[in-house]
Design a protein around this motif. Structure first.
Motif, PDB file in Angstrom:
ATOM      1  N   GLY A   1       0.844  -1.186   0.000  1.00  0.00           N
ATOM      2  CA  GLY A   1       0.000   0.000   0.000  1.00  0.00           C
ATOM      3  C   GLY A   1       0.881   1.238   0.000  1.00  0.00           C
ATOM      4  O   GLY A   1       1.852   1.303  -0.736  1.00  0.00           O
ATOM      5  N   HIS A   2       0.542   2.230   0.841  1.00  0.00           N
ATOM      6  CA  HIS A   2       1.355   3.421   1.100  1.00  0.00           C
ATOM      7  C   HIS A   2       1.243   4.498   0.019  1.00  0.00           C
ATOM      8  O   HIS A   2       1.176   5.677   0.336  1.00  0.00           O
ATOM      9  CB  HIS A   2       2.819   3.026   1.335  1.00  0.00           C
ATOM     10  N   ALA A   3       1.242   4.092  -1.260  1.00  0.00           N
ATOM     11  CA  ALA A   3       1.185   5.079  -2.345  1.00  0.00           C
ATOM     12  C   ALA A   3      -0.278   5.311  -2.713  1.00  0.00           C
ATOM     13  O   ALA A   3      -0.822   4.658  -3.610  1.00  0.00           O
ATOM     14  CB  ALA A   3       1.984   4.586  -3.547  1.00  0.00           C
ATOM     15  N   HIS A   4      -0.911   6.259  -2.014  1.00  0.00           N
ATOM     16  CA  HIS A   4      -2.353   6.502  -2.194  1.00  0.00           C
ATOM     17  C   HIS A   4      -2.695   6.954  -3.608  1.00  0.00           C
ATOM     18  O   HIS A   4      -3.795   6.761  -4.077  1.00  0.00           O
ATOM     19  CB  HIS A   4      -2.831   7.582  -1.223  1.00  0.00           C
ATOM     20  N   LYS A   5      -1.734   7.627  -4.256  1.00  0.00           N
ATOM     21  CA  LYS A   5      -2.024   8.146  -5.598  1.00  0.00           C
ATOM     22  C   LYS A   5      -1.388   7.269  -6.677  1.00  0.00           C
ATOM     23  O   LYS A   5      -1.336   7.652  -7.838  1.00  0.00           O
ATOM     24  CB  LYS A   5      -1.479   9.582  -5.728  1.00  0.00           C
ATOM     25  N   GLY A   6      -0.911   6.095  -6.269  1.00  0.00           N
ATOM     26  CA  GLY A   6      -0.212   5.215  -7.209  1.00  0.00           C
ATOM     27  C   GLY A   6      -1.153   4.441  -8.106  1.00  0.00           C
ATOM     28  O   GLY A   6      -2.303   4.808  -8.327  1.00  0.00           O
ATOM     29  N   THR A   7      -0.636   3.308  -8.597  1.00  0.00           N
ATOM     30  CA  THR A   7      -1.308   2.485  -9.595  1.00  0.00           C
ATOM     31  C   THR A   7      -1.414   1.071  -9.050  1.00  0.00           C
ATOM     32  O   THR A   7      -0.537   0.633  -8.305  1.00  0.00           O
ATOM     33  CB  THR A   7      -0.439   2.487 -10.884  1.00  0.00           C
ATOM     34  N   GLU A   8      -2.471   0.355  -9.420  1.00  0.00           N
ATOM     35  CA  GLU A   8      -2.688  -0.964  -8.812  1.00  0.00           C
ATOM     36  C   GLU A   8      -1.643  -2.010  -9.239  1.00  0.00           C
ATOM     37  O   GLU A   8      -1.154  -2.763  -8.408  1.00  0.00           O
ATOM     38  CB  GLU A   8      -4.097  -1.479  -9.147  1.00  0.00           C
ATOM     39  N   LYS A   9      -1.317  -2.066 -10.533  1.00  0.00           N
ATOM     40  CA  LYS A   9      -0.577  -3.232 -11.016  1.00  0.00           C
ATOM     41  C   LYS A   9       0.866  -2.967 -11.415  1.00  0.00           C
ATOM     42  O   LYS A   9       1.153  -1.989 -12.086  1.00  0.00           O
ATOM     43  CB  LYS A   9      -1.325  -3.830 -12.210  1.00  0.00           C
ATOM     44  N   GLY A  10       1.731  -3.890 -11.009  1.00  0.00           N
ATOM     45  CA  GLY A  10       3.134  -3.806 -11.398  1.00  0.00           C
ATOM     46  C   GLY A  10       3.770  -5.184 -11.371  1.00  0.00           C
ATOM     47  O   GLY A  10       3.114  -6.183 -11.053  1.00  0.00           O
TER      48      GLY A  10
END
Ligand code: FE2
Ligand code: FE2
Lengths: 238, 82
Positions: free
Chosen positions: A203-212
């Protein structure tokens, strides 16, 4: 059973006044998932009072709950008390450790902990210079080392790594580039790539992207609540 | 008057460090004496206090609170990882 169904969420950030607000979203979770993984930032300020709200919302679910803490859960120096309170409520809390749950006839192994930052290969901090910088980098390095051992010793049919901080950059897309070193570290991915891990949840990256993906090809999912836009995301591993 | 750049930085820092908010992901923009807050939070209880902390940190500025609350619902689909 040929599939393990994983429900996962992070950054639920529960606080006083949110008691009873999250739990209804978990109704019926047993029909859709075999386990719930919670990837840290359970609270807003990391107080024991907030930890008790989290315990209240997550206790006695019909599926096992495995959690790690996040940076917010450390803010009031009550992380140890929060862990105890959650464990008393029957929640398994990983602190650079692992746990195994049986799902049907299969064993799902989950290892992990909070993780930490430092940045990503080629653009990261190193253990050099001021003691403060060295301590920052060393903290991540020691965590990654403990994860390697936890993963190596884990005997299970399927393995998941549960973290708060991100192991890869791809799931940070949407966050300002300047703060990537505070959002995760490639050392976490390297630890997972050295073991046979089927999925990484963070988690942690609220403005991030779901998939990597890690460099070694492990699927990474950022399940910060604002990213998945739901009380939890569902992943089935065959 | 303070340089807008530093006012925005100070407000962002306050929103992260003030124990009433501890909200790390809020964007702050300053145009003249107008201050804009943008971002997402998980509970509507935080909305007002974010505006309040911003106003206290930048006295004399008009605060426009454009922060939205994420509505949490049950997931619609699942992903199958082969
Ligand atoms: Fe968070
Ligand atoms: Fe966080």
């Amino acid at each position: 059973m040929d599939e393990i169904r994983i429900a996962a969420v992070a950054d639920i950030h529960l606080g006083e006044g949110m008691r009873g607000r999250f739990r209804p979203q978990l109704d019926g979770i047993e029909d859709r998932a075999d386990v719930l993984l919670v990837g840290g930032d359970l609270t807003r300020h990391g107080t024991l009072d907030e930890g008790q709200v989290v315990a209240h919302e997550l206790r006695d679910l019909p599926v096992p709950v495995i959690a790690v803490l996040g940076n917010h859960d450390y803010h009031s120096d009550q992380n140890i008390e929060i862990i105890e309170c959650l464990r008393d409520a029957g929640i398994s809390v990983l602190d650079d450790s692992s746990d195994v749950v049986s799902v049907g006839g299969m064993r799902l192994g989950v290892a992990g902990g909070k993780g930490f930052g430092g940045g990503f290969a080629g653009k990261c901090a190193s253990e050099f210079g001021e003691p403060e910088t060295k301590a920052f980098v060393r903290h991540t390095r020691e965590i990654a080392e403990r994860w390697r051992h936890a993963l190596k010793d884990l005997e299970a049919d399927k393995k998941v790594l549960l973290s708060h901080y991100s192991p890869v950059k791809e799931t940070l897309v949407g966050e300002p580039l300047e703060i990537y070193p505070f959002l995760g570290s490639y050392l976490l991915a390297e630890a997972a790539d050295a073991a046979e891990v089927d999925l990484i949840i963070h988690g942690h990256a609220h403005k991030g992207t779901e998939k990597g993906l890690t460099p070694g090809g492990i699927r990474v999912r950022n399940v910060a609540m604002p990213v998945i836009g739901a009380a939890y995301a569902l992943y089935c591993i065959a | 008057m303070d340089t807008p750049h530093y006012v925005a930085a100070r407000v962002q820092q306050a929103l992260a460090e003030d124990d009433r908010t501890n909200e790390l992901g809020i964007q702050v923009y300053v145009r003249g004496n107008q201050l804009f807050l943008r971002g997402q939070v998980t509970g509507d209880a935080q909305l007002d206090v974010l505006g309040q902390v911003a106003a206290e940190t930048a006295p004399g500025m008009t605060v426009h609170n454009e922060i939205t609350v994420v509505e949490v619902t049950k997931p619609e689909t699942e992903e199958h990882l082969g």
